[in-house]
Every structure is written in C-alpha cells, then in structure tokens.
Motif scaffolding. Structure first.
Motif, PDB file in Angstrom:
ATOM      1  N   CYS A 115      -0.620  -2.544   5.737  1.00 49.23           N
ATOM      2  CA  CYS A 115      -0.768  -3.960   6.093  1.00 49.23           C
ATOM      3  C   CYS A 115      -1.594  -4.101   7.372  1.00 49.23           C
ATOM      4  O   CYS A 115      -2.434  -4.998   7.474  1.00 49.23           O
ATOM      5  N   ASP A 137      -5.168  -3.490   6.454  1.00 47.27           N
ATOM      6  CA  ASP A 137      -5.640  -4.696   5.773  1.00 47.27           C
ATOM      7  C   ASP A 137      -6.057  -5.737   6.818  1.00 47.27           C
ATOM      8  O   ASP A 137      -7.168  -6.285   6.755  1.00 47.27           O
ATOM      9  N   GLY A 170      -4.158  -9.336   2.275  1.00 46.40           N
ATOM     10  CA  GLY A 170      -3.516  -8.543   1.238  1.00 46.40           C
ATOM     11  C   GLY A 170      -4.441  -7.945   0.196  1.00 46.40           C
ATOM     12  O   GLY A 170      -4.010  -7.109  -0.597  1.00 46.40           O
ATOM     13  N   LEU A 172       5.703  -6.007  -0.414  1.00 46.23           N
ATOM     14  CA  LEU A 172       4.490  -5.764   0.352  1.00 46.23           C
ATOM     15  C   LEU A 172       4.340  -4.273   0.564  1.00 46.23           C
ATOM     16  O   LEU A 172       5.331  -3.545   0.645  1.00 46.23           O
TER      17      LEU A 172
END
Length: 161
Positions: free
Chosen positions: A95, A98, A70, A89
C-alpha cells in the motif's frame, strides 16, 4: 521506486508480466512505451502493435491520480480468476509503494486501464462488475499505463482459471 516494484514481484513469483516505472519518452505515446515493454515479455499478446494496444486501453475512460489509489497494489496482487471471498487490502508495504508510485506520477498524471472496474473489490462501486479488453492471451489480464511528472508506468498481470 522501479527497483521496489521489481523486488516486490520477484519473491512472490506472481503472474506479473511487467512492472516498470521509467523516465517518460515525450516523443512517443505512453501506449508505444507500453508496447515496447509488453512485447519484450515471454508471454503471448493478443494485441499486435501499439495502435491496437492504445485502442483497447482507451475503451475505458482515462482517470487521474485521485482515482488511481490501489491500482498498483491491485495489479501486483489481485487474483482475477478466483477473487477472495471478502474484500481485503494488500499488505502495508505494498500500500505504501502504491501511494509512492501515485505521488511520483503526480496529481496531473493520466492513467489508462484495460479494465472498467478496479482490480481490488474494496475500491469498486457497489454492484459494479469487472469487464476488460484483453491484451494478452491469458484468460484474465489487467494492464495499467500512466504518464505524469516526467515518468511512464506500465503494469501488467494475468491469471488463468
């Protein structure tokens, strides 16, 4: 992956100073590499050299890939001045980016941040505040550097209230 970082920040017109993933320079510390990246930006820095950057970045404990989830998404998207009312989120593509960055740096990577809390509230321990050591002259900033698997990562974002 470096291009994916740049592509993500460009359309958002975010307050991201730097999002760089590049081959590591083993002859220099990750803080010297980060200083080179940050000092080329058209934004005033509070730190004056790589040594001061390293001192501020090491006030908080270094962490590994297992705790890095994160952080890329948080630096690229979080609002530090006006955090959201509820924990959310970032989008699925970010994501995935990431996850890819953390995987590319590898399980043995070493991460440093100028903050002692995660930029995304959903990752913070309950009741833990968000403190940091300023790197830029902005009201709020988050800088993350990491080295692993022959790569250096430099991420920096700022926010004003």
């Amino acid at each position: 992956m470096e291009n994916r970082l740049a592509r993500y920040q460009a359309p958002r017109k975010s307050k991201v100073l730097a999002s760089v993933l590049k081959p590591a320079d083993a002859s220099r510390s990750v803080f010297e590499v980060a200083w080179d990246v940050l000092s080329r930006q058209a934004f005033p820095l509070e730190v004056t050299d790589a040594a001061e950057l390293a001192e501020r970045m090491t006030r908080s404990e270094a962490f590994g890939a297992a705790q890095a989830a994160g952080w890329v998404a948080g630096v690229l998207t979080a609002s530090f001045a006006y955090p959201p009312a509820k924990d959310e989120l970032p989008d699925a593509k970010l994501c995935a980016l990431d996850d890819d960055v953390v995987a590319a740096l590898g399980a043995d990577s070493v991460w440093h941040a100028n903050a002692d809390g995660h930029p995304l509230p959903v990752f913070n321990e309950s009741g833990r505040g968000f403190g940091w050591s300023s790197i830029t002259r902005a009201t709020f900033d988050v800088v993350v550097v990491a080295r692993g698997s022959g790569l250096d990562l430099v991420l920096a974002s700022f926010d004003e209230d």
